[in-house]
Design a protein around this motif. Structure first.
Motif, PDB file in Angstrom:
ATOM      1  N   PHE A  59      35.400  33.237  37.658  1.00 20.95           N
ATOM      2  CA  PHE A  59      36.356  34.305  37.428  1.00 20.95           C
ATOM      3  C   PHE A  59      35.857  35.620  37.997  1.00 20.95           C
ATOM      4  CE2 PHE A  59      40.247  35.480  35.442  1.00 20.95           C
ATOM      5  CZ  PHE A  59      40.109  36.786  35.045  1.00 20.95           C
ATOM      6  N   HIS A  60      36.485  36.087  39.071  1.00 18.96           N
ATOM      7  CA  HIS A  60      36.086  37.328  39.751  1.00 18.96           C
ATOM      8  C   HIS A  60      34.605  37.319  40.134  1.00 18.96           C
ATOM      9  CE1 HIS A  60      40.000  38.882  39.123  1.00 18.96           C
ATOM     10  NE2 HIS A  60      39.873  39.173  37.860  1.00 18.96           N
ATOM     11  N   ASN A  61      34.104  36.134  40.436  1.00 15.37           N
ATOM     12  CA  ASN A  61      32.725  35.962  40.915  1.00 15.37           C
ATOM     13  C   ASN A  61      31.669  36.400  39.913  1.00 15.37           C
ATOM     14  OD1 ASN A  61      33.544  34.956  43.485  1.00 15.37           O
ATOM     15  ND2 ASN A  61      34.007  37.051  44.106  1.00 15.37           N
ATOM     16  N   HIS A  62      32.024  36.539  38.664  1.00 14.47           N
ATOM     17  CA  HIS A  62      31.011  36.818  37.654  1.00 14.47           C
ATOM     18  C   HIS A  62      31.514  36.350  36.293  1.00 14.47           C
ATOM     19  CE1 HIS A  62      33.676  40.291  37.147  1.00 14.47           C
ATOM     20  NE2 HIS A  62      33.217  40.366  35.920  1.00 14.47           N
ATOM     21  N   LYS A  63      30.569  36.086  35.400  1.00 13.45           N
ATOM     22  CA  LYS A  63      30.928  35.611  34.067  1.00 13.45           C
ATOM     23  C   LYS A  63      31.529  36.764  33.263  1.00 13.45           C
ATOM     24  CE  LYS A  63      27.084  32.334  34.038  1.00 13.45           C
ATOM     25  NZ  LYS A  63      25.830  31.921  33.356  1.00 13.45           N
ATOM     26  N   SER A  64      32.593  36.478  32.548  1.00 21.58           N
ATOM     27  CA  SER A  64      33.223  37.511  31.731  1.00 21.58           C
ATOM     28  C   SER A  64      33.913  36.861  30.545  1.00 21.58           C
ATOM     29  CB  SER A  64      34.243  38.310  32.554  1.00 21.58           C
ATOM     30  OG  SER A  64      35.363  37.505  32.875  1.00 21.58           O
ATOM     31  N   ARG A  65      34.128  37.641  29.514  1.00 20.18           N
ATOM     32  CA  ARG A  65      34.832  37.149  28.330  1.00 20.18           C
ATOM     33  C   ARG A  65      36.263  36.758  28.687  1.00 20.18           C
ATOM     34  NH1 ARG A  65      33.948  37.517  22.895  1.00 20.18           N
ATOM     35  NH2 ARG A  65      35.795  37.508  21.541  1.00 20.18           N
ATOM     36  N   LYS A  66      36.888  37.555  29.552  1.00 17.22           N
ATOM     37  CA  LYS A  66      38.248  37.258  29.978  1.00 17.22           C
ATOM     38  C   LYS A  66      38.301  35.916  30.698  1.00 17.22           C
ATOM     39  CE  LYS A  66      42.140  39.194  32.573  1.00 17.22           C
ATOM     40  NZ  LYS A  66      42.597  40.354  33.409  1.00 17.22           N
ATOM     41  N   GLY A  67      37.306  35.670  31.564  1.00 24.74           N
ATOM     42  CA  GLY A  67      37.243  34.397  32.268  1.00 24.74           C
ATOM     43  C   GLY A  67      37.060  33.238  31.313  1.00 24.74           C
ATOM     44  N   ALA A  68      36.259  33.444  30.280  1.00 28.11           N
ATOM     45  CA  ALA A  68      36.031  32.393  29.288  1.00 28.11           C
ATOM     46  C   ALA A  68      37.315  32.086  28.522  1.00 28.11           C
ATOM     47  CB  ALA A  68      34.925  32.821  28.322  1.00 28.11           C
TER      48      ALA A  68
END
Length: 205
Positions: free
Chosen positions: A110-119
């Motif tokens: 997600f957007h090339n980095h780990k994020s809460r939104k991606g999770a």
């Protein structure tokens, strides 16, 4: 030379840590699969459990492949006590693997980095994919084999006892199993977000 040795030692320690955490989470997942219970809006032979929770933790902390590994080991262990000839475990593994792999993959990309939104997005998409694929998987694999032990008419009758208008196996799977599977996945997601941060030091170090 010392820098190379330190890098090699770090890689070895990281691999050992991943294997250890995977084994630990697999054991917890297997135990949680034993702790299942019936719910009033589903036939008695369908149980609720949260055994995908450790696999979801593994997928977020170690990577989606490790989440799939936890699903595999959990079901391999539970094959020792199965009454379905491991067919139920095979279905559980396939659906669980779809769930945690999708969640972990989206989280990493997600957007090339780990994020809460991606999770969150990955988890919802994973739960949705698991729910949708539960219909063909159960219709073409699980229930035809179950029918050798219990006639399909009897199985459908158990659904009709809850909703008399249920018409055939496919209708039952769409109206009962699919939303139930999605709900089951989302319960795992909620629990994961509640306990991930406190467990993060253990999962990552």
């Amino acid at each position: 030379m010392e820098r190379v040795e330190n890098a090699a030692r770090s890689r070895t320690q990281s691999k050992t840590h991943r294997i250890t955490v995977t084994a630990m989470l697999s054991a917890v997942s297997a135990v949680l699969m034993f702790v299942d219970f019936s719910v009033p809006f589903m036939p008695a032979f369908i149980k609720m459990d949260v055994s995908e929770l450790p696999a979801l933790l593994a997928s977020f902390s170690l990577g989606p492949v490790y989440g799939v590994a936890v699903c595999f080991i959990k079901n391999l262990i539970n094959c020792l006590r199965t009454s379905t000839g491991c067919v139920g475990e095979l279905c559980n593994f396939l659906l669980g693997a779809i769930f945690v792999y999708a969640a972990g993959s989206v989280y990493l990309r997600f957007h090339n980095h780990k994020s809460r939104k991606g999770a969150i997005i990955g988890s919802v998409l994973g739960a949705l994919a698991m729910a949708l694929l539960s219909v063909p998987l159960n219709y073409y694999l699980t229930y035809p084999i179950y029918a050798k032990l219990m006639p399909i008419d009897v199985i459908v009758g158990m659904y009709q006892a809850i909703r008399p208008s249920a018409n055939g196996l496919l209708d039952c799977l769409v109206t009962f199993n699919m939303p139930f599977t999605f709900l089951k996945g989302m319960i795992d997601v909620i629990l994961c977000f509640l306990i991930y941060k406190p467990l993060s030091p253990l999962l990552h170090k």
